[in-house]
Design an enzyme around this catalytic site. Sequence first.
Site, short mmCIF file in Angstrom:
data_model
loop_
_atom_site.label_atom_id
_atom_site.label_comp_id
_atom_site.label_asym_id
_atom_site.label_seq_id
_atom_site.Cartn_x
_atom_site.Cartn_y
_atom_site.Cartn_z
N ARG A 134 -1.77 11.50 67.81
CA ARG A 134 -2.30 12.38 68.60
C ARG A 134 -3.08 13.36 68.00
O ARG A 134 -3.07 13.28 66.47
CB ARG A 134 -0.84 13.72 68.78
N LYS A 190 2.58 17.10 64.69
CA LYS A 190 3.65 16.85 64.33
C LYS A 190 4.20 17.75 62.78
O LYS A 190 2.93 17.76 62.57
CB LYS A 190 3.37 15.20 64.04
N TYR A 206 4.56 21.55 65.81
CA TYR A 206 5.85 21.22 65.85
C TYR A 206 7.02 21.12 64.67
O TYR A 206 6.31 20.35 64.32
CB TYR A 206 6.34 19.77 66.72
N HIS A 219 10.59 21.31 64.39
CA HIS A 219 12.19 20.86 64.38
C HIS A 219 12.66 21.14 63.00
O HIS A 219 13.90 19.66 62.27
CB HIS A 219 11.99 19.42 64.79
N GLU A 223 8.08 24.56 69.45
CA GLU A 223 9.18 24.47 70.12
C GLU A 223 10.03 25.32 70.65
O GLU A 223 11.10 25.41 70.76
CB GLU A 223 10.29 23.71 69.81
N SER A 261 7.91 17.11 76.64
CA SER A 261 8.89 15.97 76.95
C SER A 261 9.30 15.99 77.67
O SER A 261 9.86 14.82 78.11
CB SER A 261 10.14 17.99 77.22
N ASP A 286 24.48 17.20 83.34
CA ASP A 286 24.30 18.34 83.03
C ASP A 286 26.07 19.77 82.78
O ASP A 286 26.42 18.75 84.06
CB ASP A 286 22.60 19.23 83.66
N VAL A 289 19.11 16.60 76.02
CA VAL A 289 19.71 17.72 75.42
C VAL A 289 18.90 17.92 74.76
O VAL A 289 18.69 18.24 73.78
CB VAL A 289 20.89 17.55 75.35
N VAL A 305 16.43 10.85 73.40
CA VAL A 305 14.62 11.83 72.60
C VAL A 305 15.17 12.56 72.63
O VAL A 305 14.06 13.63 71.95
CB VAL A 305 14.10 11.73 73.96
N ASP A 345 14.11 14.60 67.61
CA ASP A 345 13.58 15.18 66.90
C ASP A 345 14.80 16.59 66.25
O ASP A 345 14.24 16.63 65.37
CB ASP A 345 13.05 15.61 67.25
N LYS A 368 19.84 7.72 63.98
CA LYS A 368 19.06 8.57 63.45
C LYS A 368 17.70 8.06 63.27
O LYS A 368 17.76 7.13 64.64
CB LYS A 368 19.18 6.84 62.19
#
Length: 372
Positions: free
Chosen positions: A15, A75, A94, A96, A118, A134, A198, A239, A267, A270, A279
């Site tokens: 990207r 990233k 991003y 994280h 984020e 997402s 959820d 989540v 997912v 991150d 991991k």
Amino acid sequence: MLVGVPKEIKVHEYRVGLTPPNVRELTSRGHQVLVESRAGEGIGANDFQYELAGAQIARSAAEVYDNAQLIVKVKEPLKGERKYLRPSHILFTYFHLAADDEQTRDLVESGSTCIAYETVTSKDGKLPLLAPMSEVAGRMSAQVGAHYLEKKNGGSGVLLGGVPGLAPAKVVILGGGVVGTHAIHIAIGMGADVWVLDRNPDVLRRLWKQYGRSLNTVFATQDAVDSLVVDADLVIGGVLLAGAKAPKLVSEEVVRRMRPGSVIVDVAIDQGGCLETSKPTTHDAPTYTVGGVIHYCVTNMPGAVPKTSAFSLNNATLPYILALAEKGWKAALSDDSHLRNGLNVHAGKIACLPVAQAHGHKYVDPATLLTA
């Protein structure tokens, strides 16, 4: 303002922070854009296309960082990139940070201003710059899970949608947010037996209305999570706690009770992952096994489909990039409380509470930094 776009260097990250159309939006408003050579090749955009949009081409990442004030990426800056950061830099990407102590420490020491995609919010309380990726990752998760369920890839040999006379695979999705909703869409479309958990009854009601009896909705008690995960062919972790580490919803003991050849796609990796056995992995080495269960925990999943994901991300980030370039970071954040929520680090201070808590740092209110 001079806006810089370095080439992404994370493993198989194709990207790019600005596409040629968005470069043109900036240059048409009088801003300069400096793009590292070949930064857009992963989305099929060559240097000539960037030049036509009004950009200048830099020979190296060092040249971009040496000249640009606002750095736009996709990233987080890796170790080799963080050495270029200075207090004069505004970095928009991003990060994280809650799950990355080393990066947090380096950014604090750099003195730069770091605004995280984020944690930027919207009027309705959502995360508009996280949502596009997402959506992509959620849709990819079902495809990836189906791929690794194939026997040649180490899986149990189960077809996600089954065939007449045989039950389909059981897909359990942890979280009914953006990732979960899009994973549900693809998994149901492939014919799977789909279950979503959820803790928000309103989320479950929304999904029930959207998918009806094609979807099984379950309130996420620990007993429900454990029992459904153990019996799943594919578990998708989706989540999210904005800016914070993902909660560990599934223990290693539960993972080891799953059937050999089952697949986990986390997912949430991150932000640290939502299973104890998760991991980070890369596109070069995407999987590993624990107790015979395949784990796919690639931290930049959307990088595998860069044309879709880069343009989708650029559609969302452009208004904020224009605001930062035209007003400067202080005025832009003062005028927009939702963009202000994106401020994670400035001048050696942490301005995002979940990040500060994750690393034991002192938290400084962003409003205080704007008046300093």
